[in-house]
Design a protein around this motif. Structure first.
Motif, short mmCIF file in Angstrom:
data_model
loop_
_atom_site.label_atom_id
_atom_site.label_comp_id
_atom_site.label_asym_id
_atom_site.label_seq_id
_atom_site.Cartn_x
_atom_site.Cartn_y
_atom_site.Cartn_z
N LYS A 80 -8.20 -29.65 -34.88
CA LYS A 80 -8.99 -29.38 -33.67
C LYS A 80 -10.36 -30.04 -33.65
N PHE A 81 -10.90 -30.35 -34.82
CA PHE A 81 -12.25 -30.93 -34.88
C PHE A 81 -12.28 -32.12 -35.84
N PRO A 82 -11.47 -33.14 -35.57
CA PRO A 82 -11.38 -34.28 -36.50
C PRO A 82 -12.69 -35.03 -36.69
N LYS A 83 -13.59 -34.98 -35.72
CA LYS A 83 -14.85 -35.72 -35.83
C LYS A 83 -15.83 -35.06 -36.79
N LEU A 84 -15.52 -33.85 -37.26
CA LEU A 84 -16.43 -33.16 -38.17
C LEU A 84 -16.14 -33.44 -39.64
N LYS A 85 -15.30 -34.41 -39.90
CA LYS A 85 -15.01 -34.77 -41.29
C LYS A 85 -16.29 -35.17 -42.02
N SER A 86 -16.48 -34.58 -43.20
CA SER A 86 -17.63 -34.91 -44.07
C SER A 86 -18.96 -34.71 -43.35
N SER A 87 -19.07 -33.61 -42.61
CA SER A 87 -20.26 -33.36 -41.78
C SER A 87 -21.25 -32.36 -42.38
N PHE A 88 -20.84 -31.57 -43.39
CA PHE A 88 -21.66 -30.45 -43.82
C PHE A 88 -22.04 -30.53 -45.29
N ASP A 89 -23.26 -30.10 -45.56
CA ASP A 89 -23.76 -30.02 -46.94
C ASP A 89 -23.23 -28.78 -47.65
N LEU A 90 -22.95 -27.75 -46.88
CA LEU A 90 -22.63 -26.44 -47.45
C LEU A 90 -21.69 -25.67 -46.55
N VAL A 91 -20.64 -25.12 -47.13
CA VAL A 91 -19.77 -24.14 -46.46
C VAL A 91 -20.07 -22.78 -47.10
N ILE A 92 -20.50 -21.82 -46.30
CA ILE A 92 -20.75 -20.45 -46.76
C ILE A 92 -19.53 -19.62 -46.43
N ASP A 93 -18.97 -18.98 -47.43
CA ASP A 93 -17.71 -18.25 -47.26
C ASP A 93 -17.84 -16.89 -47.93
N PHE A 94 -18.51 -15.97 -47.24
CA PHE A 94 -18.77 -14.64 -47.77
C PHE A 94 -17.94 -13.62 -46.99
N GLY A 95 -16.81 -13.22 -47.55
CA GLY A 95 -16.02 -12.16 -46.92
C GLY A 95 -14.80 -12.63 -46.17
N VAL A 96 -14.39 -13.88 -46.34
CA VAL A 96 -13.18 -14.37 -45.69
C VAL A 96 -12.17 -14.79 -46.77
N TYR A 101 -6.24 -24.00 -46.15
CA TYR A 101 -7.62 -23.53 -46.02
C TYR A 101 -8.54 -24.39 -46.89
N ILE A 102 -8.17 -24.56 -48.14
CA ILE A 102 -9.00 -25.33 -49.08
C ILE A 102 -9.12 -26.79 -48.63
N LYS A 103 -8.03 -27.37 -48.16
CA LYS A 103 -8.09 -28.74 -47.67
C LYS A 103 -9.05 -28.87 -46.49
N SER A 104 -9.13 -27.83 -45.67
CA SER A 104 -10.06 -27.86 -44.53
C SER A 104 -11.51 -27.76 -45.00
N VAL A 105 -11.76 -26.95 -46.02
CA VAL A 105 -13.11 -26.88 -46.58
C VAL A 105 -13.51 -28.25 -47.13
N VAL A 106 -12.60 -28.88 -47.86
CA VAL A 106 -12.84 -30.23 -48.40
C VAL A 106 -13.13 -31.21 -47.26
N PHE A 107 -12.35 -31.11 -46.19
CA PHE A 107 -12.51 -31.99 -45.02
C PHE A 107 -13.91 -31.88 -44.42
N LEU A 108 -14.44 -30.68 -44.31
CA LEU A 108 -15.74 -30.45 -43.67
C LEU A 108 -16.92 -30.92 -44.51
N LEU A 109 -16.77 -30.88 -45.83
CA LEU A 109 -17.90 -31.13 -46.72
C LEU A 109 -18.16 -32.62 -46.95
N LYS A 110 -19.44 -32.94 -47.06
CA LYS A 110 -19.86 -34.27 -47.50
C LYS A 110 -19.52 -34.42 -48.98
#
Length: 208
Positions: free
Chosen positions: A104-120, A138-147
């Motif tokens: 759904k958000f392919p343009k956000l690849k490698s866009s974030f410095d930090l994923v906060i995952d408290f309680g999911v 789920y883990i592959k998506s976290v990898v996808f989002l992170l720089k």
């Protein structure tokens, strides 16, 4: 398509059964309840990051951007069942499951410095419905989002991974370590930091 995945059905049913919790006293909630004082201190130290995404949105999360207290940090959130827009405070919002991010958000690849995952991901009530395929997606998506070398801050509840592996370490080795290294510390916090006699443990992984 993700709509055909068993974990979507499981989580939708669980959400409808009454997972949503909103405290009546937000000051008490953030200053006194459970691990929230630790989380408040955690958020207050994030002003040095340029872009952050937080997994899970409830009304009480509207304080998080304020606690970061930075005009240069972009704070995003992701949630498939969001509260009203007036109950949120962010710079960007992804209305989807984490497992749907790549589609759904392919343009956000490698866009974030930090994923906060408290309680999911680290909460048994959620991860029990994923199944191993949902966990891997789920883990592959976290990898996808992170720089590159981006961080995944993961809070786990006691017994959260028991359905899948005998110990958290065994779970990490199977599912997470192929993509991440476990850091020793993050922003002054020790990885493996335990609260409430081990009921809550915080880990900090960085992308390989």
């Amino acid at each position: 398509k993700s709509s055909n995945n068993t974990w979507v059905t499981n989580l939708t049913k669980a959400h409808q059964s009454g997972w949503i919790y909103e405290p009546s006293n937000l000051d008490y909630f953030w200053n006194r309840m459970g691990d929230r004082p630790f989380q408040a201190e955690f958020y207050s130290r994030l002003g040095n990051f340029s872009r952050i995404i937080d997994v899970g949105v409830r009304g009480y999360n509207r304080h998080c951007k304020t606690m970061i207290n930075s005009t240069t940090t972009e704070y995003f959130q992701i949630e498939p069942f969001p509260p009203e827009a007036s109950e949120m405070n962010n710079d960007g919002f992804l209305e989807c499951y984490m497992q749907e991010v790549i589609e759904k958000f392919p343009k956000l690849k490698s866009s974030f410095d930090l994923v906060i995952d408290f309680g999911v991901f680290g909460w048994g009530n959620v991860i029990d419905g994923f199944g191993e395929s949902g966990i891997r997606d789920y883990i592959k998506s976290v990898v996808f989002l992170l720089k590159d070398k981006g961080y995944w801050a993961l809070k786990t509840d006691k017994g959260w991974s028991d359905k899948y592996r005998s110990t958290p370490t065994a779970f990490f080795d199977e599912f997470i370590i192929p993509y991440f290294d476990l850091g020793e510390e993050f922003n002054g916090f020790k990885s493996g930091h335990s609260l409430r006699r081990g009921n809550f443990v915080f880990y900090f992984f960085y992308k390989k």
